[in-house]
Design a protein around this motif. Structure first.
Motif, PDB file in Angstrom:
ATOM      1  N   LYS A   1       0.858  -1.181   0.000  1.00 34.85           N
ATOM      2  CA  LYS A   1       0.000   0.000   0.000  1.00 34.85           C
ATOM      3  C   LYS A   1       0.890   1.224   0.000  1.00 34.85           C
ATOM      4  O   LYS A   1       1.826   1.317   0.791  1.00 34.85           O
ATOM      5  CB  LYS A   1      -0.838   0.036   1.279  1.00 34.85           C
ATOM      6  N   LEU A   2       0.634   2.162  -0.892  1.00 33.22           N
ATOM      7  CA  LEU A   2       1.369   3.422  -0.896  1.00 33.22           C
ATOM      8  C   LEU A   2       0.338   4.541  -0.839  1.00 33.22           C
ATOM      9  O   LEU A   2      -0.582   4.582  -1.664  1.00 33.22           O
ATOM     10  CB  LEU A   2       2.229   3.551  -2.151  1.00 33.22           C
ATOM     11  N   ARG A   3       0.507   5.405   0.107  1.00 27.76           N
ATOM     12  CA  ARG A   3      -0.470   6.495   0.309  1.00 27.76           C
ATOM     13  C   ARG A   3      -1.906   5.980   0.294  1.00 27.76           C
ATOM     14  O   ARG A   3      -2.738   6.427  -0.477  1.00 27.76           O
ATOM     15  CB  ARG A   3      -0.296   7.571  -0.761  1.00 27.76           C
ATOM     16  N   ARG A   4      -2.135   4.986   1.104  1.00 31.61           N
ATOM     17  CA  ARG A   4      -3.465   4.380   1.311  1.00 31.61           C
ATOM     18  C   ARG A   4      -4.034   3.671   0.087  1.00 31.61           C
ATOM     19  O   ARG A   4      -5.140   3.175   0.100  1.00 31.61           O
ATOM     20  CB  ARG A   4      -4.480   5.445   1.791  1.00 31.61           C
ATOM     21  N   LYS A   5      -3.269   3.648  -1.004  1.00 31.48           N
ATOM     22  CA  LYS A   5      -3.772   2.947  -2.184  1.00 31.48           C
ATOM     23  C   LYS A   5      -3.044   1.611  -2.286  1.00 31.48           C
ATOM     24  O   LYS A   5      -1.822   1.559  -2.153  1.00 31.48           O
ATOM     25  CB  LYS A   5      -3.479   3.798  -3.421  1.00 31.48           C
ATOM     26  N   GLU A   6      -3.809   0.528  -2.507  1.00 32.84           N
ATOM     27  CA  GLU A   6      -3.134  -0.753  -2.656  1.00 32.84           C
ATOM     28  C   GLU A   6      -2.564  -0.873  -4.065  1.00 32.84           C
ATOM     29  O   GLU A   6      -3.293  -0.764  -5.051  1.00 32.84           O
ATOM     30  CB  GLU A   6      -4.093  -1.918  -2.381  1.00 32.84           C
ATOM     31  N   ILE A   7      -1.245  -1.083  -4.134  1.00 32.65           N
ATOM     32  CA  ILE A   7      -0.554  -1.119  -5.430  1.00 32.65           C
ATOM     33  C   ILE A   7      -0.335  -2.566  -5.880  1.00 32.65           C
ATOM     34  O   ILE A   7      -0.486  -2.890  -7.047  1.00 32.65           O
ATOM     35  CB  ILE A   7       0.831  -0.425  -5.321  1.00 32.65           C
ATOM     36  N   LEU A   8       0.015  -3.432  -4.946  1.00 31.67           N
ATOM     37  CA  LEU A   8       0.154  -4.863  -5.261  1.00 31.67           C
ATOM     38  C   LEU A   8      -0.886  -5.639  -4.476  1.00 31.67           C
ATOM     39  O   LEU A   8      -1.051  -5.435  -3.272  1.00 31.67           O
ATOM     40  CB  LEU A   8       1.555  -5.384  -4.895  1.00 31.67           C
TER      41      LEU A   8
ATOM     42  N   GLY B   1       5.277  -6.192 -18.166  1.00 29.34           N
ATOM     43  CA  GLY B   1       3.925  -5.693 -17.943  1.00 29.34           C
ATOM     44  C   GLY B   1       3.857  -4.225 -18.317  1.00 29.34           C
ATOM     45  O   GLY B   1       4.878  -3.550 -18.397  1.00 29.34           O
ATOM     46  N   PRO B   2       2.641  -3.705 -18.525  1.00 30.87           N
ATOM     47  CA  PRO B   2       2.482  -2.307 -18.937  1.00 30.87           C
ATOM     48  C   PRO B   2       3.003  -1.327 -17.888  1.00 30.87           C
ATOM     49  O   PRO B   2       3.202  -1.702 -16.729  1.00 30.87           O
ATOM     50  CB  PRO B   2       0.964  -2.154 -19.091  1.00 30.87           C
ATOM     51  N   ASN B   3       3.175  -0.081 -18.287  1.00 33.20           N
ATOM     52  CA  ASN B   3       3.541   0.990 -17.353  1.00 33.20           C
ATOM     53  C   ASN B   3       2.545   1.006 -16.199  1.00 33.20           C
ATOM     54  O   ASN B   3       1.338   0.921 -16.407  1.00 33.20           O
ATOM     55  CB  ASN B   3       3.448   2.366 -18.028  1.00 33.20           C
ATOM     56  N   GLY B   4       3.077   1.116 -15.001  1.00 34.73           N
ATOM     57  CA  GLY B   4       2.199   1.251 -13.841  1.00 34.73           C
ATOM     58  C   GLY B   4       1.590  -0.052 -13.361  1.00 34.73           C
ATOM     59  O   GLY B   4       0.744  -0.052 -12.470  1.00 34.73           O
ATOM     60  N   SER B   5       2.019  -1.191 -13.935  1.00 39.06           N
ATOM     61  CA  SER B   5       1.404  -2.462 -13.531  1.00 39.06           C
ATOM     62  C   SER B   5       1.976  -2.989 -12.212  1.00 39.06           C
ATOM     63  O   SER B   5       1.482  -3.976 -11.678  1.00 39.06           O
ATOM     64  CB  SER B   5       1.559  -3.504 -14.641  1.00 39.06           C
ATOM     65  N   GLY B   6       3.040  -2.342 -11.706  1.00 40.29           N
ATOM     66  CA  GLY B   6       3.557  -2.735 -10.392  1.00 40.29           C
ATOM     67  C   GLY B   6       4.893  -3.452 -10.419  1.00 40.29           C
ATOM     68  O   GLY B   6       5.321  -4.017  -9.403  1.00 40.29           O
ATOM     69  N   LYS B   7       5.588  -3.407 -11.556  1.00 43.02           N
ATOM     70  CA  LYS B   7       6.863  -4.138 -11.682  1.00 43.02           C
ATOM     71  C   LYS B   7       7.913  -3.607 -10.700  1.00 43.02           C
ATOM     72  O   LYS B   7       8.533  -4.374  -9.968  1.00 43.02           O
ATOM     73  CB  LYS B   7       7.398  -4.032 -13.122  1.00 43.02           C
ATOM     74  N   SER B   8       8.098  -2.279 -10.704  1.00 39.71           N
ATOM     75  CA  SER B   8       9.114  -1.700  -9.811  1.00 39.71           C
ATOM     76  C   SER B   8       8.724  -1.905  -8.357  1.00 39.71           C
ATOM     77  O   SER B   8       9.587  -2.172  -7.511  1.00 39.71           O
ATOM     78  CB  SER B   8       9.282  -0.203 -10.090  1.00 39.71           C
ATOM     79  N   THR B   9       7.445  -1.786  -8.074  1.00 35.15           N
ATOM     80  CA  THR B   9       6.987  -1.979  -6.694  1.00 35.15           C
ATOM     81  C   THR B   9       7.251  -3.412  -6.254  1.00 35.15           C
ATOM     82  O   THR B   9       7.712  -3.648  -5.127  1.00 35.15           O
ATOM     83  CB  THR B   9       5.476  -1.642  -6.595  1.00 35.15           C
ATOM     84  N   LEU B  10       7.002  -4.373  -7.139  1.00 37.52           N
ATOM     85  CA  LEU B  10       7.291  -5.772  -6.797  1.00 37.52           C
ATOM     86  C   LEU B  10       8.787  -5.967  -6.545  1.00 37.52           C
ATOM     87  O   LEU B  10       9.183  -6.604  -5.558  1.00 37.52           O
ATOM     88  CB  LEU B  10       6.808  -6.701  -7.918  1.00 37.52           C
TER      89      LEU B  10
ATOM     90  N   PRO C   1      18.208   0.132  -9.022  1.00 37.32           N
ATOM     91  CA  PRO C   1      16.909   0.797  -9.128  1.00 37.32           C
ATOM     92  C   PRO C   1      16.656   1.309 -10.551  1.00 37.32           C
ATOM     93  O   PRO C   1      17.589   1.412 -11.352  1.00 37.32           O
ATOM     94  CB  PRO C   1      17.012   1.976  -8.152  1.00 37.32           C
ATOM     95  N   GLN C   2      15.392   1.635 -10.831  1.00 35.61           N
ATOM     96  CA  GLN C   2      15.042   2.100 -12.180  1.00 35.61           C
ATOM     97  C   GLN C   2      15.717   3.433 -12.477  1.00 35.61           C
ATOM     98  O   GLN C   2      16.200   3.659 -13.571  1.00 35.61           O
ATOM     99  CB  GLN C   2      13.517   2.224 -12.296  1.00 35.61           C
ATOM    100  N   ALA C   3      15.740   4.317 -11.492  1.00 33.34           N
ATOM    101  CA  ALA C   3      16.390   5.613 -11.706  1.00 33.34           C
ATOM    102  C   ALA C   3      17.213   5.932 -10.471  1.00 33.34           C
ATOM    103  O   ALA C   3      16.734   5.803  -9.356  1.00 33.34           O
ATOM    104  CB  ALA C   3      15.342   6.690 -11.932  1.00 33.34           C
TER     105      ALA C   3
HETATM  106  N1  LIG Z   1       5.331   6.280  -3.896  1.00 33.59           N
HETATM  107  C1  LIG Z   1       4.166   6.057  -4.511  1.00 33.59           C
HETATM  108  N2  LIG Z   1       3.015   6.577  -4.037  1.00 33.59           N
HETATM  109  C2  LIG Z   1       1.826   6.354  -4.640  1.00 33.59           C
HETATM  110  N3  LIG Z   1       1.688   5.595  -5.744  1.00 33.59           N
HETATM  111  C3  LIG Z   1       2.777   5.050  -6.268  1.00 33.59           C
HETATM  112  C4  LIG Z   1       4.084   5.238  -5.691  1.00 33.59           C
HETATM  113  N4  LIG Z   1       4.987   4.564  -6.443  1.00 33.59           N
HETATM  114  C5  LIG Z   1       4.283   3.980  -7.444  1.00 33.59           C
HETATM  115  N5  LIG Z   1       2.964   4.273  -7.340  1.00 33.59           N
HETATM  116  C6  LIG Z   1       1.913   3.795  -8.239  1.00 33.59           C
HETATM  117  O1  LIG Z   1       1.902   2.391  -8.225  1.00 33.59           O
HETATM  118  C7  LIG Z   1       1.632   1.853  -9.501  1.00 33.59           C
HETATM  119  C8  LIG Z   1       2.741   0.900  -9.879  1.00 33.59           C
HETATM  120  O2  LIG Z   1       3.957   1.612 -10.039  1.00 33.59           O
HETATM  121  P1  LIG Z   1       5.301   0.900 -10.498  1.00 33.59           P
HETATM  122  O3  LIG Z   1       5.515  -0.293  -9.641  1.00 33.59           O
HETATM  123  O4  LIG Z   1       6.362   1.942 -10.507  1.00 33.59           O
HETATM  124  O5  LIG Z   1       4.921   0.438 -11.984  1.00 33.59           O
HETATM  125  P2  LIG Z   1       5.839  -0.107 -13.158  1.00 33.59           P
HETATM  126  O6  LIG Z   1       7.225  -0.259 -12.657  1.00 33.59           O
HETATM  127  O7  LIG Z   1       5.201  -1.402 -13.563  1.00 33.59           O
HETATM  128  O8  LIG Z   1       5.720   0.892 -14.283  1.00 33.59           O
HETATM  129  C9  LIG Z   1       1.495   3.045 -10.438  1.00 33.59           C
HETATM  130  O9  LIG Z   1       0.120   3.297 -10.608  1.00 33.59           O
HETATM  131  C10 LIG Z   1       2.171   4.162  -9.690  1.00 33.59           C
HETATM  132  O10 LIG Z   1       1.582   5.398 -10.027  1.00 33.59           O
END
Ligand SMILES: Nc1ncnc2c1ncn2[C@@H]1O[C@H](COP(=O)(O)OP(=O)(O)O)[C@@H](O)[C@H]1O
Ligand SMILES: [Mg+2]
Length: 257
Positions: free
Chosen positions: A9-16, A33-42, A79-81
């Motif tokens: 969960k990031l900022r109260r939103k569930e990402i994974l 996976g597409p942009n924003g699908s959660g790859k970096s978060t995973l 890291p990605q960046a």
């Molecule tokens: N620190 C954060 N706070 C809130 N939302 C985030 C944060 N980091 C990523 N997100 C959101 O989580 C989702 C997945 O992000 P990310 O894992 O970076 O995707 P990917 O690497 O697949 O492009 C996106 O919708 C992104 O906007």
């Protein structure tokens, strides 16, 4: 490496949403996976960099029970960046890997790692004056310096790489993915976030496809990189053929009428 029921969960939103993920040593496992699908978060959850519920284990040990130095000895993370705020030289950045890993004292590693990513002679250059692709390879050299040997105490080490070839020319894409394959061939494990599906097909043993914060499917490139996946996950219809010499899928981008 094994991850079970990972929720982030990031900022109260569930990402994974309850991700299960497996990667084996000796193999290159790609996450696509597409942009924003959660790859970096995973990847961050797998590396222990962000808070996640569920379990991640490395070589059978839950990472939540490992001390930072134990984690640093077992896995390196690209890291990605990476932003570097101070005017460091290339050598100063790469040497950070020495401080992190267990190789402290082996002063030859940073230069060896730089040569590995085709940056021999860049030691004294200013990091900030390098191109994006060169900076990315410097960061990879730092990670390689940290986990130079693919095994440690007879246990595999892990490379976690987030889009390591995104800003590289085709020759350096091959250099860097070759480094990843070599690490796996020596018994280490590699988990790599990729965008280029054709490079993924050529270099990965296993592919995990993410969509909307969950694992959509996984398998070998030959089984998972098909028209069904392209349509369902990316929403595109593209011809897919097979590279005759390698027997891996090949996706031909062409203008859609
Ligand atoms: N620190 C954060 N706070 C809130 N939302 C985030 C944060 N980091 C990523 N997100 C959101 O989580 C989702 C997945 O992000 P990310 O894992 O970076 O995707 P990917 O690497 O697949 O492009 C996106 O919708 C992104 O906007
Ligand atoms: Mg990303």
């Amino acid at each position: 490496m094994k991850a079970r029921n990972i929720c982030v969960k990031l900022r109260r939103k569930e990402i994974l949403h309850g991700v299960d993920f497996d990667a084996e040593p000796g193999k290159v496992t790609a996450i696509i996976g597409p942009n924003g699908s959660g790859k970096s978060t995973l990847l961050k959850a797998l590396s222990g960099e962000i808070q996640a519920s569920g379990h991640v284990s490395l070589n059978g040990r839950d990472i939540s029970g490992l001390k930072p130095w134990q984690l640093a000895a077992m896995r390196g993370v690209l890291p990605q960046a990476s932003t570097v705020a101070f005017p460091f030289t290339v050598m100063e950045i790469v040497r950070l890997g020495l401080a992190n890993g267990l190789a402290a004292g082996d002063d030859s590693l940073p230069s060896k790692a730089l040569a590995h990513v085709d940056l021999a002679g860049f030691e004294d250059r200013s990091y900030q004056n390098l191109s994006g692709g060169e900076q990315q390879r410097v960061q990879l050299a730092r990670v390689l310096t940290q986990v130079w040997e693919a095994t440690y105490n007879n246990q595999p080490r892990w490379l976690l790489l987030d889009e390591p070839v995104a800003s590289l020319d085709i020759a350096h894409q091959f250099t860097v993915l070759g480094v990843a394959r070599e690490f796996a061939a020596q018994g280490g494990g590699v988990v790599v976030v990729m965008h280029d599906l054709n490079l993924t097909a050529m270099f990965a043993d296993q592919v995990c496809v993410m969509s909307d914060g969950a694992v959509w499917g996984s398998g070998t490139p030959a089984t998972i990189l098909n028209n069904h996946t392209m349509r369902q996950v990316y929403g595109i219809d593209l011809p897919i053929s097979t590279v005759p010499t390698a027997q891996v899928p090949f996706i031909l981008p062409q203008a859609m009428q």
